[in-house]
Design an enzyme around this catalytic site. Sequence first.
Site, PDB file in Angstrom:
ATOM      1  N   ASP A 168     -28.214 -13.810  54.831  1.00 28.45           N
ATOM      2  CA  ASP A 168     -29.710 -14.301  54.809  1.00 28.45           C
ATOM      3  C   ASP A 168     -30.634 -13.086  54.863  1.00 28.45           C
ATOM      4  OD1 ASP A 168     -31.962 -16.155  54.775  1.00 28.45           O
ATOM      5  OD2 ASP A 168     -31.288 -17.131  56.459  1.00 28.45           O
ATOM      6  N   ASP A 227     -35.674 -23.078  51.338  1.00 33.14           N
ATOM      7  CA  ASP A 227     -34.917 -24.028  52.071  1.00 33.14           C
ATOM      8  C   ASP A 227     -35.287 -25.501  51.692  1.00 33.14           C
ATOM      9  OD1 ASP A 227     -34.141 -21.919  53.564  1.00 33.14           O
ATOM     10  OD2 ASP A 227     -35.074 -22.431  55.518  1.00 33.14           O
TER      11      ASP A 227
END
Length: 423
Positions: A168, A227
């Site tokens: 990430d 997201d």
Amino acid sequence: MAVVFTLAFVLAAGFLHTVDCEDNGLGLFPPLGWNSWCTWASCGQKGASGKMHDVCNETEIRSVAEAMLSNGMHALGYEYINLDDCWGSEERAADGSIQADKNRFPSGIKNLTDWLHSKGLKFGLYTSAGVTTCSSGERPKPIPGSYGHYEQDAQTFADWGVDYVKIDWCNTKVNGTELDYEKVHTEFSKGLNATGRPIFLGLCRGYPYPPPDYTRQVANAWRVNGDHHDEWSKTAEIIELMAPKEIADFAGPGGWNDPDFLMTGGAGCDEAASTHCPGMTDTEYVTEFTIWAITASNLLVSTDIRNLTDIMKTILLNEEVVAVHQDKLRKAGYRVGTWHCSDGSAHCQLWARPLNGGAYAVALYNADSESHDITFEFDLIGWSGEATVRDLWAKKDLGVKSGEFSMKVPSHGSVFLKLTKPT
Ligand code: GLA
């Protein structure tokens, strides 16, 4: 209102492309699996009662794996059991190595991985390129990311038998300067390769959209968006990002686009483990899966597969749709054309993907807020003559059609078709 796609739309000119991907022998087909993020509640976050409630400890992960093995998913090819953020300890070991949270994983990650492998499953872990992980800000104490430890963490993951790493991009400002994403991703990728264990690498942001070329040279998947949440506006936004042919051409054997997790059936309630709380309609979940499948994207389900609702069974266990996703030709589909189907504020859409043996997958997607009859003309996808048309969601043959096909598509819905040459 009837919608007819005409030749004025973008033609499906040449699905050919060359791919120069991460050369670790992995990702030859887009991955199928499960990820802990969003199941009930985001890992490590508190429900309304203040109680930590999520699927992120060894007992729960084993129960998810057992479900995948027994509910038909594994038989269809779903194989990854991936942990997202919050599996890690807040402290590194004395030698600097990354460790699992001992309360959540008292038997250790290696033990869990060995067990998953013995069942024919694969295991994935999450890390961040930055100093701490993405959810760290919501916790009493942050969880370390891999910054300053790229090689060491790569080796630890390999020693644990990890098969998939998602890296990430959070807390990546170090001494006031943002890290260089290409440098970091390349270094981490090299670190994984140097371990000698083939590990699928999924990049999660840091770079712009569309993802720069280097991503496919160092990784097996790359996020193309922020997201995904269990709400239609998010899904619709991601579908737009996945539409261009350039994005489809970026994917191929060795590396795939990642539009983020599937929310099939609902992300679930944070308080009641066994209850699904869908944020979208069944029709919208069908569209989500249709677009993820036709674009050959990462298919990682992040809802609770231990308790498959009817819509989850219908979608996740449709072997004909999964077969399109895993098609041997491995060409990602894209949006061939759009049509203003009512007031101009929304579109009826034609998506297509060539399949092995000269067949085609075609999705008729209605992004509008009312239903429409959509007609598509075969020559838009370069198809000449008759086609035997099969409705993949209904699992029904619709007969031999000549030149065009029409069907009513509900608002936010998709019809998923397979065209083959009549015998
Ligand atoms: C970011 C990622 C998500 C998830 C969380 C974890 O937001 O994009 O997919 O991994 O971090 O904290």
